[in-house]
Design a protein around this motif. Structure first.
Motif, PDB file in Angstrom:
ATOM      1  N   LEU A  29       7.225   2.750  -9.061  1.00  0.00           N
ATOM      2  CA  LEU A  29       5.825   3.171  -8.927  1.00  0.00           C
ATOM      3  C   LEU A  29       4.946   2.090  -8.306  1.00  0.00           C
ATOM      4  O   LEU A  29       3.945   2.400  -7.657  1.00  0.00           O
ATOM      5  N   GLN A  30       5.307   0.822  -8.494  1.00  0.00           N
ATOM      6  CA  GLN A  30       4.502  -0.265  -7.937  1.00  0.00           C
ATOM      7  C   GLN A  30       4.437  -0.202  -6.416  1.00  0.00           C
ATOM      8  O   GLN A  30       3.523  -0.742  -5.806  1.00  0.00           O
ATOM      9  N   TYR A  31       5.424   0.473  -5.808  1.00  0.00           N
ATOM     10  CA  TYR A  31       5.489   0.533  -4.346  1.00  0.00           C
ATOM     11  C   TYR A  31       4.962   1.853  -3.792  1.00  0.00           C
ATOM     12  O   TYR A  31       5.033   2.084  -2.584  1.00  0.00           O
ATOM     13  N   ALA A  32       4.415   2.707  -4.661  1.00  0.00           N
ATOM     14  CA  ALA A  32       3.814   3.973  -4.253  1.00  0.00           C
ATOM     15  C   ALA A  32       4.662   4.685  -3.209  1.00  0.00           C
ATOM     16  O   ALA A  32       4.224   4.933  -2.079  1.00  0.00           O
ATOM     17  N   PRO A  33       5.920   5.032  -3.543  1.00  0.00           N
ATOM     18  CA  PRO A  33       6.811   5.657  -2.570  1.00  0.00           C
ATOM     19  C   PRO A  33       6.441   7.113  -2.282  1.00  0.00           C
ATOM     20  O   PRO A  33       5.586   7.697  -2.952  1.00  0.00           O
ATOM     21  N   SER A  34       7.125   7.682  -1.309  1.00  0.00           N
ATOM     22  CA  SER A  34       6.879   9.078  -0.935  1.00  0.00           C
ATOM     23  C   SER A  34       7.502  10.035  -1.945  1.00  0.00           C
ATOM     24  O   SER A  34       7.032  11.157  -2.108  1.00  0.00           O
TER      25      SER A  34
ATOM     26  N   SER B  95       0.859  -1.181   0.000  1.00  0.00           N
ATOM     27  CA  SER B  95       0.000   0.000   0.000  1.00  0.00           C
ATOM     28  C   SER B  95       0.896   1.233   0.000  1.00  0.00           C
ATOM     29  O   SER B  95       2.097   1.156   0.269  1.00  0.00           O
ATOM     30  N   ALA B  96       0.302   2.383  -0.288  1.00  0.00           N
ATOM     31  CA  ALA B  96       1.086   3.598  -0.469  1.00  0.00           C
ATOM     32  C   ALA B  96       1.828   4.010   0.805  1.00  0.00           C
ATOM     33  O   ALA B  96       1.314   3.846   1.919  1.00  0.00           O
ATOM     34  N   PHE B  97       3.029   4.540   0.625  1.00  0.00           N
ATOM     35  CA  PHE B  97       3.791   5.078   1.749  1.00  0.00           C
ATOM     36  C   PHE B  97       3.298   6.487   2.071  1.00  0.00           C
ATOM     37  O   PHE B  97       2.715   7.161   1.219  1.00  0.00           O
ATOM     38  N   PRO B  98       3.526   6.950   3.306  1.00  0.00           N
ATOM     39  CA  PRO B  98       3.059   8.292   3.687  1.00  0.00           C
ATOM     40  C   PRO B  98       3.641   9.372   2.792  1.00  0.00           C
ATOM     41  O   PRO B  98       4.757   9.248   2.279  1.00  0.00           O
ATOM     42  N   LYS B  99       2.897  10.456   2.634  1.00  0.00           N
ATOM     43  CA  LYS B  99       3.360  11.565   1.811  1.00  0.00           C
ATOM     44  C   LYS B  99       4.369  12.421   2.576  1.00  0.00           C
ATOM     45  O   LYS B  99       4.415  12.402   3.809  1.00  0.00           O
TER      46      LYS B  99
ATOM     47  N   PRO C 295       6.137  13.170  -5.636  1.00  0.00           N
ATOM     48  CA  PRO C 295       7.200  14.145  -5.890  1.00  0.00           C
ATOM     49  C   PRO C 295       8.413  13.503  -6.563  1.00  0.00           C
ATOM     50  O   PRO C 295       8.709  12.321  -6.354  1.00  0.00           O
ATOM     51  N   THR C 296       9.121  14.291  -7.334  1.00  0.00           N
ATOM     52  CA  THR C 296      10.334  13.828  -8.013  1.00  0.00           C
ATOM     53  C   THR C 296      11.536  14.621  -7.522  1.00  0.00           C
ATOM     54  O   THR C 296      11.435  15.818  -7.227  1.00  0.00           O
ATOM     55  N   VAL C 297      12.676  13.932  -7.460  1.00  0.00           N
ATOM     56  CA  VAL C 297      13.924  14.554  -7.033  1.00  0.00           C
ATOM     57  C   VAL C 297      14.992  14.234  -8.065  1.00  0.00           C
ATOM     58  O   VAL C 297      15.216  13.061  -8.390  1.00  0.00           O
TER      59      VAL C 297
END
Length: 506
Positions: A411-416, A296-300, A454-456
């Motif tokens: 993206l499959q891991y819905a990172p912060s 599931s998505a990680f916290p924002k 977000p992208t870095v």
């Protein structure tokens, strides 16, 4: 001699001519143009065909094929070559001898072979035997057979994923450098009903194979699918993208082409030719055998990353926090000794007191233990990390990427956040990949923008480059040497902030 890796690289297609314009040379040239390449053609066979049937087949001599090849080589050497229909053994021999005799002073191109045997209407096109075809296996970088073609090439009837892997392994053992088997109807995950399976000679990302899953498009307008896929792979490779990205982008291009395909004659219409893929809905779901299942998505993030220093000690963390930095990363590459744990623990505690977003690189167990705000991982770390443990600890997660393929995996891991790099040549660490550059960064950022993640940008970004990097639309810019090697850290940070604020973002 013309530089084959100019802004518009040269791509050769060695294939048959389709008078109906849907497959063969015609489809290949459309595809090359879609990917901003200059397409050149070496015709092996002239066909009289429309959307319903093939009524004539006129094979060119091996001398005619050789003369076309040698004529082009003298003036327009290719960055990539796509090989399609070879109607007989004489034509194949001409190609084999040409590739074997490639001049030492001319850079070798990427070569992909689509072993075409029959038309969409099941009309036979070639008299090649299995044994004759094997002569070309070792001379190309990739072959792209469908299930019928790989069955013919390997002698193993392919009907599912297991058969496909067995057939691909046999071809690799026979000398193939890489095999992409298309249209395997086996992986039925939700609505995903069609798979392309890539088996490389050398494992990629420590994976024996990759699976590209797509929702099956129900349409009769699929003429030229295989030609388009293989020529798209050649075109993307001509732009010097890694092979796994060529497969990813070609898959997306064909999927969009099938969705937008329409009939022209009375029979099946051709795959539509669009532009460089830029919408995530057209891209495949990439599965690797050694990676964990999606979470599931990680916290924002609490705030946009903006200026994002990456440092290697508690002393640097303390110094930057005192200077007002709100997002930073502690990257200690040594093993988790007591000293390393103490540095991580003290950094986390201090960052909490400053309400800063501190990410711990790699040492995820220690990050969980000491209540870190976030963890940053590389692609290789995904194979060993306990993502569920991270997720249940409410830790933010950042993931490094170096290609389209890695972006899709991340993206499959819905990172912060997702880190994109390395953008320019960097001296801070050895990189297995090539610098991405601003053009690719723009494409990655645009692709990810609809996700809200977000992208870095990271890698070789100096004060002189920071404004142009910001203009790509990235949310954060990771910096190492521009801060740690500055004569005056505070002055450097102030100047970098000013550059960021002055950068105009469309």
């Amino acid at each position: 001699m013309t530089d084959a890796r100019s802004e518009q690289p040269v791509v050769w297609t060695i294939a048959g001519s389709d008078s109906g314009g849907g497959a063969g040379i015609q489809a290949d040239l459309h595809t090359a143009r879609s990917f901003d390449c200059h397409g050149c053609s070496v015709i092996t066979t002239v066909t009289a065909q429309n959307s319903v049937a093939v009524t004539g087949l006129y094979e060119l001599s091996d001398q005619a094929v050789s003369q076309q090849l040698n004529c082009l080589l003298k003036d327009m050497p290719p960055a990539a070559i796509k090989i399609g229909l070879l109607s007989n053994s004489e034509q194949l021999d001409a190609i084999v001898e040409f590739l074997k005799a490639w001049p030492k002073n001319v850079e070798k191109p990427f070569v992909v072979w689509d072993p075409v045997m029959i038309t969409t209407q099941n009309d036979p096109l070639s008299t090649l035997t299995q044994k004759q075809s094997h002569r070309l296996l070792t001379l190309v970088d990739l072959i792209t057979p469908n299930t019928d073609e790989v069955s013919w090439l390997s002698g193993i009837r392919v009907s599912d994923k297991e058969n496909a892997l067995t057939a691909a392994s046999k071809l690799v053992n026979l000398g193939a450098n890489g095999v992409l088997i298309t249209g395997v109807e086996d992986e039925l995950h939700d609505n995903e009903a069609i798979a392309d399976i890539y088996v490389p000679k050398t494992p990629i990302y420590d994976q024996p194979y990759l699976t590209y899953l797509q929702t099956k498009v129900t349409t009769i307008h699929d003429h030229g699918t295989g030609c388009t896929l293989s020529s798209a792979i050649a075109a993307v490779s001509a732009h010097d993208y890694p092979l796994e990205d060529a497969l990813t982008l070609a898959n997306a291009y064909v999927h969009k082409g099938l969705l937008e395909a329409a009939g022209i004659g009375k029979g099946p219409g051709p795959v539509a030719h669009t532009r460089w893929p830029n919408n995530l809905k057209h891209f495949p779901n990439i599965r690797a055998t050694n990676l964990p299942a999606p979470t599931s998505a990680f916290p924002k993030l609490s705030k946009s990353p903006s200026l994002y220093p990456v440092v290697d000690s508690f002393e640097w963390v303390k110094h930057l926090l005192q200077l007002g930095i709100k997002t930073l990363q502690l990257r200690i590459k040594s093993a988790p000794t007591e000293a390393v744990e103490l540095a991580i623990k003290r950094s986390i505690e201090l960052a909490h007191s400053y309400q800063a977003q501190l990410f711990i690189n790699d040492h995820w167990q220690l990050a969980i233990k000491h209540g870190a705000y976030g963890v940053h991982l590389g692609q290789e770390d995904l194979q060993t990390v306990d993502l569920e443990a991270l997720r249940s600890s409410e830790v933010r997660l950042g993931i490094s990427t170096h290609s389209y393929t890695e972006v899709l995996i991340a993206l499959q891991y819905a990172p912060s956040y997702i880190a994109l790099g390395h953008i320019f040549t960097t001296q801070t660490k050895e990189m297995p990949s090539k610098p991405q550059g601003l053009e690719r960064l723009v494409r990655y950022v645009a692709l990810l923008k609809p996700t809200g993640i977000p992208t870095v940008a990271i890698g070789g970004i100096s004060k002189a480059r920071i404004a142009k990097v910001k203009q790509t639309g990235v949310n954060g810019i990771a910096l190492v040497s521009a801060i740690t090697k500055a004569a005056n850290t505070e002055a450097a940070i102030n100047e970098l902030h000013q550059e960021l604020e002055a950068a105009h973002v469309d």
